[in-house]
Scaffold this motif. Structure first.
Motif, PDB file in Angstrom:
ATOM      1  N   SER A   2       0.533  -0.939   0.102  1.00 10.22           N
ATOM      2  CA  SER A   2       0.044   0.144  -0.117  1.00 10.22           C
ATOM      3  C   SER A   2       0.937   1.528  -0.251  1.00 10.22           C
ATOM      4  O   SER A   2       1.980   1.429   0.673  1.00 10.22           O
ATOM      5  CB  SER A   2      -1.115   0.661   1.513  1.00 10.22           C
ATOM      6  OG  SER A   2       0.149   0.587   2.103  1.00 10.22           O
ATOM      7  N   GLY A   3       0.196   2.409  -0.356  1.00 12.76           N
ATOM      8  CA  GLY A   3       1.224   3.801   0.019  1.00 12.76           C
ATOM      9  C   GLY A   3       1.671   4.422   1.680  1.00 12.76           C
ATOM     10  O   GLY A   3       2.744   5.213   1.148  1.00 12.76           O
ATOM     11  N   GLU A  16      -6.142   2.047   4.945  1.00 14.58           N
ATOM     12  CA  GLU A  16      -5.954   2.565   3.054  1.00 14.58           C
ATOM     13  C   GLU A  16      -7.044   2.616   2.690  1.00 14.58           C
ATOM     14  O   GLU A  16      -8.214   2.011   2.688  1.00 14.58           O
ATOM     15  CB  GLU A  16      -5.323   2.312   2.529  1.00 14.58           C
ATOM     16  CG  GLU A  16      -4.482   2.495   1.519  1.00 14.58           C
ATOM     17  CD  GLU A  16      -3.579   2.333   0.442  1.00 14.58           C
ATOM     18  OE1 GLU A  16      -3.192   2.417  -0.746  1.00 14.58           O
ATOM     19  OE2 GLU A  16      -3.344   1.181   0.786  1.00 14.58           O
ATOM     20  N   VAL A  20      -5.665   9.511  -3.488  1.00 15.32           N
ATOM     21  CA  VAL A  20      -4.741  10.501  -3.428  1.00 15.32           C
ATOM     22  C   VAL A  20      -5.236  11.934  -3.552  1.00 15.32           C
ATOM     23  O   VAL A  20      -5.719  12.831  -3.283  1.00 15.32           O
ATOM     24  CB  VAL A  20      -3.277  10.638  -4.584  1.00 15.32           C
ATOM     25  CG1 VAL A  20      -3.051   9.541  -4.606  1.00 15.32           C
ATOM     26  CG2 VAL A  20      -3.683  11.597  -5.415  1.00 15.32           C
ATOM     27  N   PRO A 118      -1.066   9.150   0.075  1.00 15.65           N
ATOM     28  CA  PRO A 118      -1.855   8.558   0.023  1.00 15.65           C
ATOM     29  C   PRO A 118      -3.479   8.257   0.823  1.00 15.65           C
ATOM     30  O   PRO A 118      -3.272   9.219   1.971  1.00 15.65           O
ATOM     31  CB  PRO A 118      -1.892   7.044  -0.104  1.00 15.65           C
ATOM     32  CG  PRO A 118      -0.448   7.469   1.044  1.00 15.65           C
ATOM     33  CD  PRO A 118      -0.015   9.082   0.369  1.00 15.65           C
ATOM     34  N   HIS A 483      12.671   2.061   0.419  1.00 19.37           N
ATOM     35  CA  HIS A 483      11.952   3.864   0.943  1.00 19.37           C
ATOM     36  C   HIS A 483      12.690   4.643   1.885  1.00 19.37           C
ATOM     37  O   HIS A 483      12.188   6.251   1.218  1.00 19.37           O
ATOM     38  CB  HIS A 483      10.248   3.124   1.451  1.00 19.37           C
ATOM     39  CG  HIS A 483       9.197   2.039   0.717  1.00 19.37           C
ATOM     40  ND1 HIS A 483       9.163   3.006  -0.294  1.00 19.37           N
ATOM     41  CD2 HIS A 483       9.167   1.417   0.260  1.00 19.37           C
ATOM     42  CE1 HIS A 483       8.885   2.596  -0.921  1.00 19.37           C
ATOM     43  NE2 HIS A 483       8.368   1.082  -0.357  1.00 19.37           N
TER      44      HIS A 483
END
Length: 515
Positions: A2-3, A16, A20, A118, A483
């Motif tokens: 997921s974001g 989520e 966005v 997100p 990330h």
């Protein structure tokens, strides 16, 4: 994925939603939290957007006392942050920065395309109240700009305590106006031992530096804005040759000594005269005027007693020369208590007689002393060298720079559990948290500190922030590599690559001492 899987430390929960929020040039930022101004500064620099205040902002950060931790609610129309206190609001701001991507960590806009967050709800709070890192500026001095940068790196990882090791045999870094020779003499040494040689040879290259009291007030204020408490340490009665070099009457030999250019445990400790205790009462009086922290560290570790006498122990009514160690610690701890502060000391202080009420024990030689202290009713910070000493080597590769100590990989640090299984009930609650240690005998520049600390400090940050439930080392390492390392790149952190050091990060020919 997921974001929200980009976040580090991992939040308590994420829900989520589709879509966005697009952060555009006309977006506004407001709310009643102090973190709003910090967020406007860093995001304004990274995006080039003004992020002007508004009564109906697109991004709102508010403090609501009924909230535990913080919650971020993101829809396509707005971002709303509610936080239980100012610290939680700041941590939420750090989370928003992460959600915008690595380019949000730069000091100027180099981003192409839209800035997106997100949609969903993040709910989060820290596991421990003490999420610390020790930085040793005594062995190798870190100039103030590097120290401020290090504070920013701690803040980016939601750490909230900087334990600043200001004095040792090799240097005195705190300006004491009543005793100016502490920095005129004690802040400078003739050289430094190179690597972990066992001989008495040093490189002959002078080294030194110190912080004025105004420098340190600036550091404290800078850290406070980022909700980091600076806990200062004046190490006594051992690790004190720099002070003895400045004022020989503090020592036991009656002769002048240099500021020590070597590493290790040193027999030149403070004497136990009342005049020496009075000297350090004065030192700590100036220290508490600069540092508002409730907790003040007085060291107490690695104190050889060979220069002390049984006669002095008999005069004071303590049991043997070992009792002099405890006597000295109690004098300063009691003095700090009169100033409204709590003393903290390394775990050796648990072995030298009763401790005053309120003393905090830092358990560094292992977990045993911390377990015993917590069971005896003392609060404890866990920092065992076998787990969280970041000056220890990161692998058993031959090209690790100056490899000392045990192997502590990033995965090893991530798998550390601060609350020992032996503790139960109320004793568990006495573990305030944990602290990673960055000792600098072999870290002679901010670049070397970066290499030793990161990315292991990122792993440690998740240990002390996030729940143990669902802990997955492989998932963490993937999240880190994909990330978080790009964020460190954007911040200019010269971390150790997960695959091993870059050639320019090695130190060929400089000996270590691996265990």
């Amino acid at each position: 994925m997921s974001g929200f899987d980009v976040l580090l430390p991992k939040p308590s929960s994420v829900d989520e939603h589709p879509g966005v929020f697009v952060l555009g040039r006309s977006a506004t930022l407001g709310g009643d939290a102090q973190a709003v101004s910090w967020l406007r500064e860093v995001l304004g620099a990274a995006t080039g957007f003004a992020l002007a205040p508004s009564t109906t902002p697109d991004i709102a950060v508010n403090v609501v006392s009924t909230v535990d931790g913080y919650q971020i609610s993101v829809s396509p129309e707005s971002v709303v942050v509610t936080a239980g206190d100012e610290a939680s609001a700041f941590h939420a701001a750090q989370t928003l920065r992460q959600l915008l991507g690595p380019q949000a960590f730069r000091a100027a806009n180099v981003h192409s395309g839209q800035w997106e967050i997100p949609c969903g709800i993040v709910t989060d709070r820290p596991r421990f109240g003490w999420r610390g890192c020790l930085l040793d500026v005594a062995r190798h001095f870190m100039p103030k700009d590097g120290l401020l940068r290090f504070i920013d790196l701690l803040a980016a990882h939601k750490l909230n305590v900087l334990h600043l090791h200001l004095t040792d045999d090799q240097g005195w870094r705190f300006e004491v106006k009543r005793y100016p020779r502490l920095t005129e003499v004690g802040a400078w040494r003739a050289g430094s031992r190179v690597g972990a040689h066992r001989d008495n040879v040093h490189d002959g290259r002078p080294h030194g530096g110190f912080y004025t009291q105004d420098d340190l007030r600036e550091v404290v204020a800078y850290a406070a804005r980022r909700h980091i408490t600076v806990v200062p340490e004046i190490d006594i009665p051992g690790h004190s040759q720099a002070a003895i070099a400045a004022y020989p009457e503090l020592g036991n030999l009656g002769t002048e000594l240099p500021v020590w250019p070597l590493w290790g445990i040193n027999e030149n400790v403070l004497n136990t005269k009342e005049s020496t205790v009075d000297f350090f009462r004065d030192v700590f009086d100036e220290l508490v005027e600069v540092f508002p922290s409730e907790v003040i560290c007085l060291g107490g570790d690695e104190v050889p007693t060979v220069q002390w006498t049984e006669e002095r122990a008999e005069e004071l009514g303590v049991q043997g020369v070992a009792g002099l160690h405890g006597w000295f610690i109690r004098q300063i701890a009691d003095h700090l208590a009169k100033r409204g502060r709590r003393a903290m000391g390394w775990d050796e202080i648990t072995e030298v007689g009763p401790l005053p009420d309120g003393v905090i024990v830092t358990s560094w030689r292992g977990e045993e002393a911390g377990i015993a202290a917590a069971q005896a009713g003392y609060e404890v910070v866990m920092c065992p060298e076998q787990k969280v000493y970041l000056d220890h080597r990161e692998s058993d590769r031959e090209d690790e720079p100056i490899p000392v100590g045990e192997v502590h990989t990033t995965a090893d640090v991530y798998e550390y559990e601060p609350v020992p299984a032996e503790l139960t009930g109320g004793a568990t609650a006495r573990v305030l948290g944990a602290q990673a240690q960055v000792w600098t005998e072999h870290l002679d520049s901010p670049r070397r500190v970066d290499y030793a600390a990161f990315p292991r400090l990122a792993a440690f940050a998740e240990v002390v922030w996030s729940s143990r439930a669902g802990k997955d080392t492989d998932e963490f390492l993937r999240r880190l590599a994909e990330h978080h390392l790009p964020r460190l790149d954007a911040l200019g952190v010269e971390y150790r690559p997960l695959a091993g050091p870059h050639p320019w990060q090695t130190r060929p020919g400089v000996p270590g001492r691996p265990r």
